[in-house]
Design an enzyme around this catalytic site. Structure first.
Site, PDB file in Angstrom:
ATOM      1  N   ASN A   1      50.581   1.372  15.308  1.00 22.84           N
ATOM      2  CA  ASN A   1      51.977   1.673  15.631  1.00 22.84           C
ATOM      3  C   ASN A   1      52.200   3.151  15.329  1.00 22.84           C
ATOM      4  O   ASN A   1      52.325   3.546  14.180  1.00 22.84           O
ATOM      5  CB  ASN A   1      52.875   0.779  14.759  1.00 22.84           C
ATOM      6  CG  ASN A   1      54.349   1.052  14.982  1.00 22.84           C
ATOM      7  OD1 ASN A   1      54.723   1.961  15.716  1.00 22.84           O
ATOM      8  ND2 ASN A   1      55.185   0.264  14.326  1.00 22.84           N
TER       9      ASN A   1
ATOM     10  N   LYS B   1      51.094   3.823  11.655  1.00 22.69           N
ATOM     11  CA  LYS B   1      50.990   2.617  10.827  1.00 22.69           C
ATOM     12  C   LYS B   1      49.870   1.768  11.403  1.00 22.69           C
ATOM     13  O   LYS B   1      49.711   1.716  12.630  1.00 22.69           O
ATOM     14  CB  LYS B   1      52.282   1.789  10.950  1.00 22.69           C
ATOM     15  CG  LYS B   1      53.320   2.100   9.913  1.00 22.69           C
ATOM     16  CD  LYS B   1      54.360   0.975   9.914  1.00 22.69           C
ATOM     17  CE  LYS B   1      55.749   1.524   9.753  1.00 22.69           C
ATOM     18  NZ  LYS B   1      56.812   0.580   9.999  1.00 22.69           N
TER      19      LYS B   1
ATOM     20  N   ARG C   1      51.538  -0.830  19.601  1.00 21.39           N
ATOM     21  CA  ARG C   1      52.970  -0.980  19.855  1.00 21.39           C
ATOM     22  C   ARG C   1      53.400   0.170  20.763  1.00 21.39           C
ATOM     23  O   ARG C   1      53.152   1.337  20.467  1.00 21.39           O
ATOM     24  CB  ARG C   1      53.741  -0.885  18.539  1.00 21.39           C
ATOM     25  CG  ARG C   1      55.223  -0.915  18.771  1.00 21.39           C
ATOM     26  CD  ARG C   1      55.984  -0.622  17.506  1.00 21.39           C
ATOM     27  NE  ARG C   1      57.399  -0.674  17.776  1.00 21.39           N
ATOM     28  CZ  ARG C   1      58.293   0.090  17.177  1.00 21.39           C
ATOM     29  NH1 ARG C   1      57.922   0.966  16.258  1.00 21.39           N
ATOM     30  NH2 ARG C   1      59.566  -0.030  17.469  1.00 21.39           N
TER      31      ARG C   1
ATOM     32  N   HIS D   1      63.049  -3.671  19.726  1.00 22.15           N
ATOM     33  CA  HIS D   1      62.715  -4.640  18.671  1.00 22.15           C
ATOM     34  C   HIS D   1      62.310  -5.995  19.264  1.00 22.15           C
ATOM     35  O   HIS D   1      62.441  -7.027  18.596  1.00 22.15           O
ATOM     36  CB  HIS D   1      63.909  -4.915  17.723  1.00 22.15           C
ATOM     37  CG  HIS D   1      64.236  -3.799  16.781  1.00 22.15           C
ATOM     38  ND1 HIS D   1      65.538  -3.511  16.416  1.00 22.15           N
ATOM     39  CD2 HIS D   1      63.451  -2.928  16.115  1.00 22.15           C
ATOM     40  CE1 HIS D   1      65.533  -2.490  15.577  1.00 22.15           C
ATOM     41  NE2 HIS D   1      64.278  -2.115  15.376  1.00 22.15           N
TER      42      HIS D   1
ATOM     43  N   LEU E   1      67.792  -6.159  10.951  1.00 22.07           N
ATOM     44  CA  LEU E   1      68.420  -5.057  10.220  1.00 22.07           C
ATOM     45  C   LEU E   1      67.384  -4.339   9.365  1.00 22.07           C
ATOM     46  O   LEU E   1      67.009  -4.797   8.285  1.00 22.07           O
ATOM     47  CB  LEU E   1      69.549  -5.590   9.312  1.00 22.07           C
ATOM     48  CG  LEU E   1      70.619  -6.465   9.982  1.00 22.07           C
ATOM     49  CD1 LEU E   1      71.626  -6.948   8.950  1.00 22.07           C
ATOM     50  CD2 LEU E   1      71.327  -5.696  11.098  1.00 22.07           C
TER      51      LEU E   1
ATOM     52  N   GLY F   1      66.269   0.864  11.815  1.00 20.22           N
ATOM     53  CA  GLY F   1      66.914   0.605  13.105  1.00 20.22           C
ATOM     54  C   GLY F   1      67.454  -0.812  13.059  1.00 20.22           C
ATOM     55  O   GLY F   1      66.870  -1.673  12.394  1.00 20.22           O
TER      56      GLY F   1
ATOM     57  N   ARG G   1      71.284   6.322  12.648  1.00 16.33           N
ATOM     58  CA  ARG G   1      71.799   6.373  14.027  1.00 16.33           C
ATOM     59  C   ARG G   1      73.227   5.837  14.061  1.00 16.33           C
ATOM     60  O   ARG G   1      73.546   4.873  13.355  1.00 16.33           O
ATOM     61  CB  ARG G   1      70.921   5.534  14.954  1.00 16.33           C
ATOM     62  CG  ARG G   1      69.561   6.145  15.186  1.00 16.33           C
ATOM     63  CD  ARG G   1      68.672   5.239  16.022  1.00 16.33           C
ATOM     64  NE  ARG G   1      67.396   5.057  15.370  1.00 16.33           N
ATOM     65  CZ  ARG G   1      66.577   4.038  15.592  1.00 16.33           C
ATOM     66  NH1 ARG G   1      66.893   3.099  16.459  1.00 16.33           N
ATOM     67  NH2 ARG G   1      65.435   3.960  14.951  1.00 16.33           N
TER      68      ARG G   1
ATOM     69  N   GLU H   1      55.986  -8.119  12.988  1.00 18.63           N
ATOM     70  CA  GLU H   1      55.709  -7.533  14.302  1.00 18.63           C
ATOM     71  C   GLU H   1      54.210  -7.290  14.487  1.00 18.63           C
ATOM     72  O   GLU H   1      53.684  -7.413  15.587  1.00 18.63           O
ATOM     73  CB  GLU H   1      56.493  -6.226  14.457  1.00 18.63           C
ATOM     74  CG  GLU H   1      57.988  -6.486  14.642  1.00 18.63           C
ATOM     75  CD  GLU H   1      58.850  -5.282  14.317  1.00 18.63           C
ATOM     76  OE1 GLU H   1      59.040  -5.004  13.118  1.00 18.63           O
ATOM     77  OE2 GLU H   1      59.331  -4.622  15.240  1.00 18.63           O
TER      78      GLU H   1
END
Ligand code: ADP
Length: 398
Positions: free
Chosen positions: A10, A17, A89, A178, A207, A210, A239, A384
């Site tokens: 990722n 990552k 990803r 996401h 949550l 992001g 953001r 993920e």
């Protein structure tokens, strides 16, 4: 059978990552993060056998250097032989990609052409793929898209009310992000509720730094809070989430800001950080608000919870009923305070939670914290990396 692992990558603009996942046991044999890539203090931290080791990438500190350090570590510990594929990803798949996709030259060209839709994310993802292709030329490499799960949204949910040529000529529409997390926790929820995913109507609430929500009907995403970019929707760490687009015209036309300054401000200096003036980190703000009585921290968390509750109610418009709400991500999985603040504002939907169960649902615990007759309120740790590993494995098997 010999052990098979998938290396999951990722890549962010200055980070990489990674995790090495055993497809049979779901276990992570190794994980880690290379950070500050591009800066002279770049480093890579690798967690293996319960131990964390950090190495400097000072000599050559880009994504390639990070992967080279990782490969050396994998080789030294005899971990390369088990790797059967690499899963990447990729943030934006546009309307082109609805499914995980085997990477070849044509796909690479298309990913590059999609970079203008996600200039902050896709170029970094592509850099990671290129570095991995150079390092692991013989292994199949698969792109797993953040946007793919939301491609089932109906056009009434994904179209903006702007002239149609913006969609037709410039692909301006809501994409949502996401996706792997919303997909994963909705399936976990079905297992926890002992129901078929096809029979469920759910709102998933991711949550982390992001934040996004998704309405999931019969297993498919039918609405989501993020938009053309991950800047839209609810208040996030840095953001702003949804604001009146007129604010941008006002700031650039009348207040002397450049477009770049507003872009930076809304992406990196807003959200919890901008409102509190203290931090983008929810833990820090909870400590400030609850232990130190800091009014700005309290206000930031109030705005945060309110925008999430409001978005959650909006998501139910796309559902035939409400069987459950699922909290996930660093905040959703750990902050009983934020969950309580959100749920408190959803009484009109008949949602109620048990304070004791809510307090217990932390640090990776999966739990239904609702009190009957409320719809289920589930806390589900997301994974993920596992979704990327699993989908990569399924694709190469197929
Ligand atoms: P990312 O989107 O970068 O993957 P995470 O999902 O790890 O982020 O979420 C990071 C957020 O989770 C931070 O705001 C952090 O403060 C918050 N968080 C982690 N643990 C707790 C906790 N125990 N209480 C409140 N917030 C927490």
């Amino acid at each position: 059978m010999t052990k098979q692992t998938i290396l999951v990558i990722n890549c962010g603009s200055s980070s990489l990552k990674f995790a090495l996942i055993d497809v049979a046991t779901k276990e992570e044999s190794l994980s880690g993060l290379a950070q500050r890539l591009g800066a002279s203090d770049a480093s890579i931290t690798i967690k293996f056998n319960g131990e964390k080791q950090t190495f400097s990438l000072a000599a050559s500190y880009n994504h390639q250097a990070a992967l080279a350090a990782l490969i050396e570590f994998l080789q030294t510990n005899s971990l390369t032989q088990s790797i059967v594929a690499i899963g990447h990803r990729v943030v934006h798949g546009g309307e082109m990609y609805h499914q995980p996709t085997l990477i070849n030259d044509e796909v690479m060209a298309q990913l590059k052409s999609l970079s203008n839709l996600a200039p902050l994310h896709n170029p970094a993802n592509i850099q990671g793929i290129e570095a991995a292709l150079a390092a692991f030329a013989d292994l199949p490499q698969v792109a797993v898209f953040d946007t793919a799960f939301h491609q089932t949204m109906p056009n009434k949910a994904f179209l903006y009310a702007v002239p149609q040529q913006l969609y037709k000529e410039h692909s301006i529409r809501k994409y949502g992000f996401h996706g792997t997390s919303h997909y994963f926790v909705s399936r976990e929820a079905a297992t926890m509720l002992d129901k078929d995913i096809e029979a469920l109507s759910l709102v998933t609430v991711h949550l982390g730094n992001g934040c996004s929500l998704a309405a999931i009907e019969a297993g498919q995403s039918v609405d989501t809070s993020m938009g053309f970019t991950p800047l839209a929707g609810v208040t996030m760490g840095t953001r702003c989430g949804d604001i009146d687009p007129g604010v941008i015209f006002h700031l650039t036309t009348h207040c002397g800001y450049t477009v770049e300054q507003v872009d930076t401000m809304l992406n990196k200096e807003s959200g919890l950080l901008g409102l509190s003036g203290i931090s983008n980190d929810c833990r820090t703000l909870e400590d400030q608000a609850l232990e130190q009585n800091n009014p700005q921290a309290k206000l930031a968390l109030d705005v945060f919870s309110f925008t999430i509750a409001k978005s959650l109610a909006a998501m139910t418009v796309s559902l035939s009923k409400l069987d459950g709400i699922i909290f996930t991500g660093g905040i959703g999985e750990n902050s009983d305070y934020v969950r309580e603040q959100i749920v408190k504002q959803l009484a009109v939907l008949g949602v109620a939670i048990d304070p004791e169960l809510n307090a217990q649902a932390i640090r990776g615990k999966s739990l239904n914290i609702a009190t009957a007759p409320s719809p289920a309120v589930l806390v589900v740790p997301t994974n993920e990396e596992w979704v990327i590993a699993n989908q990569t494995h399924q694709l190469i098997q197929g």
